[in-house]
Write an enzyme that holds these catalytic residues in place. Sequence first.
Site, PDB file in Angstrom:
ATOM      1  N   HIS A  18       0.840  -1.205   0.000  1.00 18.12           N
ATOM      2  CA  HIS A  18       0.000   0.000   0.000  1.00 18.12           C
ATOM      3  C   HIS A  18       0.874   1.255   0.000  1.00 18.12           C
ATOM      4  O   HIS A  18       0.615   2.221  -0.729  1.00 18.12           O
ATOM      5  CB  HIS A  18      -0.912   0.019   1.241  1.00 18.12           C
ATOM      6  N   LYS A  42     -16.572  -6.745   5.568  1.00 20.25           N
ATOM      7  CA  LYS A  42     -15.437  -7.116   6.419  1.00 20.25           C
ATOM      8  C   LYS A  42     -15.512  -6.317   7.716  1.00 20.25           C
ATOM      9  O   LYS A  42     -14.544  -5.691   8.134  1.00 20.25           O
ATOM     10  CB  LYS A  42     -14.122  -6.782   5.713  1.00 20.25           C
ATOM     11  N   ARG A  92      -2.373  -6.245  -8.307  1.00 18.77           N
ATOM     12  CA  ARG A  92      -1.312  -7.250  -8.172  1.00 18.77           C
ATOM     13  C   ARG A  92      -1.411  -8.334  -9.237  1.00 18.77           C
ATOM     14  O   ARG A  92      -0.411  -8.888  -9.665  1.00 18.77           O
ATOM     15  CB  ARG A  92      -1.405  -7.935  -6.794  1.00 18.77           C
ATOM     16  N   SER A 130      -2.767  -8.044   3.008  1.00 22.26           N
ATOM     17  CA  SER A 130      -3.191  -7.826   4.397  1.00 22.26           C
ATOM     18  C   SER A 130      -3.597  -9.147   5.035  1.00 22.26           C
ATOM     19  O   SER A 130      -3.309  -9.391   6.214  1.00 22.26           O
ATOM     20  CB  SER A 130      -4.365  -6.844   4.444  1.00 22.26           C
TER      21      SER A 130
HETATM   22  P1  ADP Z   1     -10.051  -3.542  -0.134  1.00 23.38           P
HETATM   23  O1  ADP Z   1     -10.538  -4.261   1.091  1.00 23.38           O
HETATM   24  O2  ADP Z   1     -10.891  -2.367  -0.511  1.00 23.38           O
HETATM   25  O3  ADP Z   1      -9.719  -4.421  -1.298  1.00 23.38           O
HETATM   26  P2  ADP Z   1      -7.270  -3.375   0.657  1.00 23.38           P
HETATM   27  O4  ADP Z   1      -6.877  -2.676   1.909  1.00 23.38           O
HETATM   28  O5  ADP Z   1      -7.152  -4.863   0.646  1.00 23.38           O
HETATM   29  O6  ADP Z   1      -8.713  -2.854   0.312  1.00 23.38           O
HETATM   30  O7  ADP Z   1      -6.419  -2.823  -0.569  1.00 23.38           O
HETATM   31  C1  ADP Z   1      -6.498  -1.489  -1.010  1.00 23.38           C
HETATM   32  C2  ADP Z   1      -5.905  -1.368  -2.420  1.00 23.38           C
HETATM   33  O8  ADP Z   1      -4.530  -1.710  -2.397  1.00 23.38           O
HETATM   34  C3  ADP Z   1      -6.537  -2.309  -3.444  1.00 23.38           C
HETATM   35  O9  ADP Z   1      -6.598  -1.632  -4.682  1.00 23.38           O
HETATM   36  C4  ADP Z   1      -5.571  -3.453  -3.521  1.00 23.38           C
HETATM   37  O10 ADP Z   1      -5.635  -4.115  -4.781  1.00 23.38           O
HETATM   38  C5  ADP Z   1      -4.260  -2.718  -3.345  1.00 23.38           C
HETATM   39  N1  ADP Z   1      -3.172  -3.554  -2.846  1.00 23.38           N
HETATM   40  C6  ADP Z   1      -3.205  -4.409  -1.809  1.00 23.38           C
HETATM   41  N2  ADP Z   1      -2.012  -4.996  -1.616  1.00 23.38           N
HETATM   42  C7  ADP Z   1      -1.192  -4.511  -2.578  1.00 23.38           C
HETATM   43  C8  ADP Z   1       0.179  -4.739  -2.954  1.00 23.38           C
HETATM   44  N3  ADP Z   1       0.952  -5.609  -2.277  1.00 23.38           N
HETATM   45  N4  ADP Z   1       0.681  -4.056  -4.009  1.00 23.38           N
HETATM   46  C9  ADP Z   1      -0.100  -3.203  -4.688  1.00 23.38           C
HETATM   47  N5  ADP Z   1      -1.391  -2.940  -4.403  1.00 23.38           N
HETATM   48  C10 ADP Z   1      -1.933  -3.577  -3.371  1.00 23.38           C
END
Ligand code: ADP
Length: 151
Positions: A18, A42, A92, A130
């Site tokens: 992130h 969630k 990703r 996450s």
């Molecule tokens: P959500 O629950 O809305 O999917 P997340 O907190 O899981 O939110 O992720 C927020 C954003 O960050 C999403 O667009 C996700 O695809 C992106 N993301 C998560 N992990 C990575 C990573 N390792 N590299 C790049 N983008 C990521």
Amino acid sequence: MKRIAIFPGSFDPFTKGHQDIVLRGLTLFDEIIVAIGYNSAKSQRYFPIEFMVEKIGETFKNEPRITVQTFSELTAEFAKRNGARYLLRGLRNTTDFEYENSIAQVNRQLNPELESVFLITSPAFAAISSSIIREVHRYNGDVSSLIPYKI
Ligand code: ADP
């Protein structure tokens, strides 16, 4: 006119993946709001939302162009209310793409002025998620190399 982007997500927790998206986004936008959503699907978080606000704030304390907020409304509405015309997300893999594609279509309908912008993950962070961090942390594993702050 300032280019303001929101970077919405659950951030449970906020990861180095992130952080990478936000820092790269700074070359495209004047300001980025990291927006932690209360996602109804969630609702049971692992890391409390206040804790994550504090940690993300700490991570970007030297960068006034990055701020952090929480929200519990439609992302499209939150963006409008904050004068953000861009919605930043990270990709990703194809699973992310399928998911992001449908969300972006809905967001466009809800707020046609909001443009979704996607950055492809940096290879070094592609495997970070996450959910993996939660799993490792739950069993007392060391997650320090996966997150940009100390817990
Ligand atoms: P959500 O629950 O809305 O999917 P997340 O907190 O899981 O939110 O992720 C927020 C954003 O960050 C999403 O667009 C996700 O695809 C992106 N993301 C998560 N992990 C990575 C990573 N390792 N590299 C790049 N983008 C990521």
